[in-house]
Design a protein around this motif. Structure first.
Motif, PDB file in Angstrom:
ATOM      1  N   ALA A  32      59.772  22.599 -47.182  1.00 33.33           N
ATOM      2  CA  ALA A  32      58.961  21.891 -46.190  1.00 33.33           C
ATOM      3  C   ALA A  32      57.545  22.465 -46.121  1.00 33.33           C
ATOM      4  O   ALA A  32      56.572  21.717 -46.016  1.00 33.33           O
ATOM      5  CB  ALA A  32      59.623  21.969 -44.820  1.00 33.33           C
ATOM      6  N   VAL A  33      57.447  23.781 -46.210  1.00 33.54           N
ATOM      7  CA  VAL A  33      56.132  24.418 -46.134  1.00 33.54           C
ATOM      8  C   VAL A  33      55.319  24.137 -47.392  1.00 33.54           C
ATOM      9  O   VAL A  33      54.146  23.778 -47.322  1.00 33.54           O
ATOM     10  CB  VAL A  33      56.277  25.940 -45.907  1.00 33.54           C
ATOM     11  N   THR A  34      55.931  24.298 -48.561  1.00 30.18           N
ATOM     12  CA  THR A  34      55.172  24.136 -49.796  1.00 30.18           C
ATOM     13  C   THR A  34      54.894  22.684 -50.151  1.00 30.18           C
ATOM     14  O   THR A  34      53.992  22.409 -50.928  1.00 30.18           O
ATOM     15  CB  THR A  34      55.894  24.804 -50.984  1.00 30.18           C
ATOM     16  N   GLU A  35      55.628  21.751 -49.593  1.00 31.10           N
ATOM     17  CA  GLU A  35      55.400  20.341 -49.894  1.00 31.10           C
ATOM     18  C   GLU A  35      54.497  19.643 -48.877  1.00 31.10           C
ATOM     19  O   GLU A  35      54.167  18.477 -49.054  1.00 31.10           O
ATOM     20  CB  GLU A  35      56.735  19.609 -50.003  1.00 31.10           C
ATOM     21  N   SER A  36      54.093  20.345 -47.830  1.00 27.01           N
ATOM     22  CA  SER A  36      53.217  19.713 -46.849  1.00 27.01           C
ATOM     23  C   SER A  36      51.823  19.542 -47.446  1.00 27.01           C
ATOM     24  O   SER A  36      51.374  20.361 -48.247  1.00 27.01           O
ATOM     25  CB  SER A  36      53.133  20.560 -45.575  1.00 27.01           C
ATOM     26  N   ALA A  41      46.958  21.649 -50.216  1.00 27.56           N
ATOM     27  CA  ALA A  41      45.503  21.756 -50.298  1.00 27.56           C
ATOM     28  C   ALA A  41      45.069  23.217 -50.361  1.00 27.56           C
ATOM     29  O   ALA A  41      44.187  23.578 -51.153  1.00 27.56           O
ATOM     30  CB  ALA A  41      44.849  21.063 -49.105  1.00 27.56           C
ATOM     31  N   VAL A  42      45.692  24.060 -49.554  1.00 28.08           N
ATOM     32  CA  VAL A  42      45.351  25.485 -49.553  1.00 28.08           C
ATOM     33  C   VAL A  42      45.731  26.120 -50.888  1.00 28.08           C
ATOM     34  O   VAL A  42      44.959  26.887 -51.467  1.00 28.08           O
ATOM     35  CB  VAL A  42      46.051  26.209 -48.378  1.00 28.08           C
ATOM     36  N   ILE A  43      46.910  25.802 -51.387  1.00 27.80           N
ATOM     37  CA  ILE A  43      47.369  26.356 -52.662  1.00 27.80           C
ATOM     38  C   ILE A  43      46.452  25.911 -53.793  1.00 27.80           C
ATOM     39  O   ILE A  43      46.042  26.708 -54.638  1.00 27.80           O
ATOM     40  CB  ILE A  43      48.828  25.948 -52.935  1.00 27.80           C
ATOM     41  N   THR A  44      46.095  24.636 -53.816  1.00 29.40           N
ATOM     42  CA  THR A  44      45.218  24.119 -54.863  1.00 29.40           C
ATOM     43  C   THR A  44      43.841  24.766 -54.802  1.00 29.40           C
ATOM     44  O   THR A  44      43.281  25.145 -55.836  1.00 29.40           O
ATOM     45  CB  THR A  44      45.084  22.588 -54.744  1.00 29.40           C
ATOM     46  N   ALA A  45      43.297  24.908 -53.604  1.00 30.99           N
ATOM     47  CA  ALA A  45      41.978  25.535 -53.451  1.00 30.99           C
ATOM     48  C   ALA A  45      42.024  26.992 -53.901  1.00 30.99           C
ATOM     49  O   ALA A  45      41.106  27.470 -54.574  1.00 30.99           O
ATOM     50  CB  ALA A  45      41.505  25.437 -52.008  1.00 30.99           C
TER      51      ALA A  45
END
Length: 83
Positions: A32-36, A41-45
Motif C-alpha cells: 500500500a505504501v509503495t504503490e501510492s 513520486a518520491v521514489i522516482t524523484a
C-alpha cells in the motif's frame, strides 16, 4: 533492488515468527505504501537525483557552431552546472 530483497527478508522473518496473518498484514502495508502515487513520486524523484549525480556521462555544452550542419560539443564543467 537490494532494498526490496532486504524488505522481503525482514517480512519473511517477521511473518514466520508472528504467523501468516501478521505476514500478510506487513506485506499488505508495504504494498500500500509503495504503490501510492505520492510514494511513487518520491521514489522516482529520489532515483532521478541519484542517477544524475552518479551518471558517468558528463553533460555536454554546445559551443559556437562551425557551420549550419556541424556543432561542437564539450563536457560541462562544475562551475557551469552551478549557474
Amino acid at each position: 533492488m537490494f532494498r526490496y530483497v532486504a524488505v522481503l527478508a525482514v517480512g519473511y522473518v517477521l511473518g514466520t515468527k508472528a504467523g501468516r496473518r501478521r505476514y500478510e498484514q506487513i506485506a499488505g502495508t508495504y504494498r500500500a505504501v509503495t504503490e501510492s502515487p505520492a510514494a511513487k513520486a518520491v521514489i522516482t524523484a529520489g532515483r532521478r537525483k541519484i542517477a544524475d549525480r552518479v551518471s558517468p556521462d558528463p553533460e555536454m555544452v554546445t559551443l559556437t557552431p562551425i557551420d549550419g550542419d556541424t556543432a561542437v560539443l564539450r563536457p560541462q564543467t562544475t562551475a557551469e552546472k552551478q549557474r
